[in-house]
Design an enzyme around this catalytic site. Structure first.
Site, PDB file in Angstrom:
ATOM      1  N   PHE A  65       7.406  54.897 -25.251  1.00  0.00           N
ATOM      2  CA  PHE A  65       7.715  53.521 -24.554  1.00  0.00           C
ATOM      3  C   PHE A  65       6.931  52.600 -25.911  1.00  0.00           C
ATOM      4  O   PHE A  65       7.199  51.441 -25.647  1.00  0.00           O
ATOM      5  CB  PHE A  65       6.672  53.583 -23.386  1.00  0.00           C
ATOM      6  CG  PHE A  65       5.249  53.336 -23.463  1.00  0.00           C
ATOM      7  CD1 PHE A  65       4.628  51.998 -23.385  1.00  0.00           C
ATOM      8  CD2 PHE A  65       4.246  54.512 -23.676  1.00  0.00           C
ATOM      9  CE1 PHE A  65       3.364  51.891 -23.616  1.00  0.00           C
ATOM     10  CE2 PHE A  65       3.140  54.328 -23.647  1.00  0.00           C
ATOM     11  CZ  PHE A  65       2.536  53.083 -23.651  1.00  0.00           C
ATOM     12  N   LYS A  66       5.999  53.010 -26.514  1.00  0.00           N
ATOM     13  CA  LYS A  66       5.548  52.043 -27.794  1.00  0.00           C
ATOM     14  C   LYS A  66       6.531  51.493 -28.543  1.00  0.00           C
ATOM     15  O   LYS A  66       6.329  50.420 -29.035  1.00  0.00           O
ATOM     16  CB  LYS A  66       4.726  52.903 -28.502  1.00  0.00           C
ATOM     17  CG  LYS A  66       3.627  53.703 -27.922  1.00  0.00           C
ATOM     18  CD  LYS A  66       2.343  52.600 -27.053  1.00  0.00           C
ATOM     19  CE  LYS A  66       1.286  53.602 -26.419  1.00  0.00           C
ATOM     20  NZ  LYS A  66       0.357  54.170 -27.385  1.00  0.00           N
TER      21      LYS A  66
END
Length: 529
Positions: A127-128
Site C-alpha cells: 500500500f505504500k
C-alpha cells in the site's frame, strides 16, 4: 461520528491560501513545497494543514477515475500557485501509471457486509506505493524546478533518509531510483523485515540508492531518523528529505483511496449501499499514518460511521483508546514484540501526534478563545505530552473529554498472532482468498466490528500482497488440501530476486555513525558525477 467540521481545526474551501503548521506550535505559515521537502518540522513536530478543506461537492466525484479523483482531492490542499493544475495532473498520472490494476486500488467483496480494499497493485506490491510513487514524482518536480539553468555545485541536491519496518523502504526506493539530484538512504532493522522485503530493497542497482542494515528494532531506526533531522551538522551540510509518513505528502496521497473505495462500494451492482450512507473503515496500523488519512477524508465530508484501528500485540494505540494513557509497553521490561505482522511491530506511532493535535485543538476551543489562541494551546499541549513520552516512556491519562472525542470517531482492536493465523485460514477456507498477515489483522478486527454494527458496511484495508509474507501464509495454510504457495500466491516478479546482486551496508545502531556514513556516501556520489 460528529458532523463534519465539528472537531479539530476549522474547515476551509480556500486553496489559494493553504498553509501548514507544526503540531508543536513553533513552526507555522509554510508552503506545501516547504513541508514536503523538509519532512520534519524544525521544532521536532509534524506538519498539518492550517485548515482542513471541506469537499462540499464530494458526491459529484463518484464516477471519476482514481487519477481524476486524486486530482480533485490533492488540489484542495495544493495551491495552483505552487503546482499549476496541468503539472499536478501530470504528476498524478505518472504516479499511478505504474500500477497493475486499471482501478489502481480495487475493492473486492469477501462476504456479507465485509469488503477488502486491495492496495497492493503498485510496483512493490504494498500500500505504500500509493503514496510513495506520488512523493517520488513530487520530489523530482520540485528539484527540476529548483535546478533549472543550474550546473555543478549550484544544483540543489536532496538527501532522502527513511526508516522502514518493511514496505516503506522498497516503495520509497522504487519511487526515487534513478532520479537526478536525489540520493535515498533506507535504514531497516537487521533480521526484522521479511526476506522478500529485504530483497526488493537490496537488489535495486541504481547508484543513488543506499540500504543500511541497522542492528535493533524499527523504533531504533525511527529514532535515528528523527535525530538526523534534528542535527544542525546534518542540516548544514545536506538538504534532508523524508519519505516516512512523517512527511505530510504521504498522508495526503492516501486520502484518495478512502473516497475511491466508498464510491466503488456504491457502484457494486449487488450492493444496497447509496451515496450518503455511512461506512466503517478498518485499518491495520502501526505508525498511524494509513488510518490518519481516513480521518482527513472524514473531516472533508466523507460519511464515516467509525474508523477502526487494528493493531497486533504491539498495542500502544489499542491501550490508549481503552485507557487514555499512551505508554510504550504494558510490561515493565518494555520492548517491541516480534510478530507475524512485522510492519506493525512499532512501540511509538509517530503519526498519532497529528491526531493528538486535533484532539487538543478541539479541547482548547471549548474555552471560547480565538483561533490563534486555540492553535497555540494545542501546540503547547502536544509538546508537553511528547516531552513526557520521551522522558518517562508514557503520558496521560489525557483529559476525559479528549479521550471521549477520540472514542467518538475511532474504535480499536488488538489481534494476536494466533488470531492472525486463524483469520488467514478462515478466509481461505470460506471464500478462497489469501490474506497477508497485516491484512488478516484488519480482517479479524472487521469481524468484531461487524458484531457491534451489523447493519453498517465495512471496508477493511489490505496492506500488502501475501507473497511478501510467505512465512506466515505458509504456516497458516500448510495443512490446507491442494494449497500451493508458488502456484496460487507467488507473483512472477518475485521469482529470481534471491539470485540478484545485493547492495547493503551494515551500520552500527548509533545515529552519529549513520550520519557520517550518509555524509560520506553523498560526497562520493557527488564527486563521481
Amino acid at each position: 461520528m460528529a458532523a463534519n467540521g465539528a472537531q479539530g481545526a476549522p474547515d476551509s474551501t480556500h486553496t489559494q491560501s493553504q498553509r501548514y503548521l507544526s503540531t508543536r506550535g513553533e513552526d507555522a505559515d509554510l508552503s506545501f513545497e516547504e513541508v514536503v521537502l523538509k519532512g520534519l518540522a524544525t521544532d521536532g513536530g509534524l506538519y498539518i494543514p492550517e485548515q482542513i478543506p471541506s469537499a462540499s461537492n464530494w458526491q459529484s466525484w463518484k464516477d471519476l477515475s482514481f487519477e481524476d479523483l486524486a486530482y480533485e482531492i490533492l488540489s484542495l490542499y495544493i495551491s495552483p500557485s505552487e503546482i499549476p493544475a496541468d503539472d499536478l495532473k501530470d504528476i498524478i498520472k505518472r504516479s499511478y501509471s505504474t500500477f497493475r490494476s486499471e482501478e489502481t486500488t480495487p475493492l473486492v467483496h469477501l462476504k456479507d457486509n465485509h469488503h477488502l480494499l486491495e492496495l497492493f497493485h503498485g510496483p512493490t506490491f504494498a500500500f505504500k506505493d500509493v503514496a510513495l510513487q506520488f512523493v517520488g514524482n513530487l520530489f523530482e518536480y520540485f528539484l527540476v524546478r529548483k535546478n533549472k539553468g543550474k550546473t555543478g555545485k549550484d544544483r540543489h541536491h536532496l538527501t532522502v533518509v527513511g526508516a522502514t519496518s518493511g514496505d516503506t523502504g522498497s516503495a520509497a526506493i522504487y519511487g526515487l531510483r534513478g532520479k537526478q539530484d536525489v540520493s535515498v538512504f533506507i535504514m531497516f532493522p537487521t533480521g526484522r523485515v521479511s526476506p522478500i522485503q529485504e530483497l526488493q530493497m537490496t537488489t535495486v542497482p541504481d547508484k543513488n540508492v543506499y540500504n543500511l542494515s541497522i542492528g535493533g528494532t524499527f523504533d531504533d531506526c525511527q529514532d535515528i531518523l528523527k535525530q538526523l533531522f534534528a542535527d544542525d551538522d546534518m542540516n548544514s551540510t545536506l538538504n534532508l528529505g523524508a519519505v516516512n509518513s512523517i512527511n505530510w505528502a504521504r498522508i495526503l496521497a492516501q486520502i484518495t483511496y478512502y473516497f475511491y473505495s466508498y464510491f466503488a462500494l456504491a457502484k457494486k451492482p449487488d450492493s444496497n449501499f447509496k451515496i450518503g450512507d455511512k461506512v466503517r473503515f478498518v485499518t491495520p496500523t502501526g505508525n498511524f499514518g494509513d488510518i490518519l488519512a481516513g480521518y482527513f477524508a472524514f473531516r472533508m465530508g466523507l460519511p464515516v460511521d467509525k474508523l477502526v484501528i487494528a493493531t497486533n500485540d504491539n498495542d500502544i494505540l489499542d491501550r490508549f483508546w481503552k485507557t487514555g494513557k499512551y505508554e510504550k509497553s504494558a510490561e515493565a521490561e518494555g520492548g517491541v514484540k516480534e510478530t507475524l505482522s512485522p510492519a506493525m511491530d512499532i512501540l511509538v506511532s509517530s503519526n498519532f501526534e497529528r491526531l493528538l493535535w486535533f484532539l487538543a485543538y478541539e479541547f482548547a476551543a471549548t474555552a471560547g478563545m480565538d483561533d490563534v489562541w486555540n492553535k497555540k494551546q494545542a501546540g503547547q499541549e502536544v509538546s508537553r505530552w511528547l516531552k513526557q513520552l520521551k522522558d518517562t516512556g508514557s503520558f496521560g491519562p489525557v483529559y476525559q473529554d479528549i479521550l471521549a472525542n477520540a472514542q467518538r470517531d475511532f474504535e480499536s482492536e488488538r489481534v494476536s498472532d494466533a488470531q492472525t493465523l486463524e483469520t488467514i485460514q478462515s478466509f481461505y477456507r470460506s471464500v478462497g482468498y489469501v490474506l497477508d498477515p497485516h491484512s488478516a489483522v484488519g480482517a479479524a478486527a472487521t469481524l468484531r466490528s461487524v458484531e457491534r454494527a451489523p447493519g453498517v458496511p465495512h471496508i477493511s484495508l489490505s496492506t500488502a500482497h501475501p507473497a511478501k509474507f510467505a512465512g506466515a501464509v505458509e504456516v497458516a495454510l500448510k495443512d490446507e488440501p491442494n494449497f500451493n504457495f508458488e502456484k496460487q500466491v507467488l507473483p512472477a516478479e518475485f521469482v529470481g530476486l534471491d539470485k540478484k546482486e545485493k547492495r547493503v551496508a551494515v551500520v552500527d545502531n548509533d545515529w552519529k555513525v549513520v550520519r557520517e556514513h550518509v555524509k560520506a556516501q553523498v560526497a562520493k556520489e557527488l564527486a563521481e558525477q
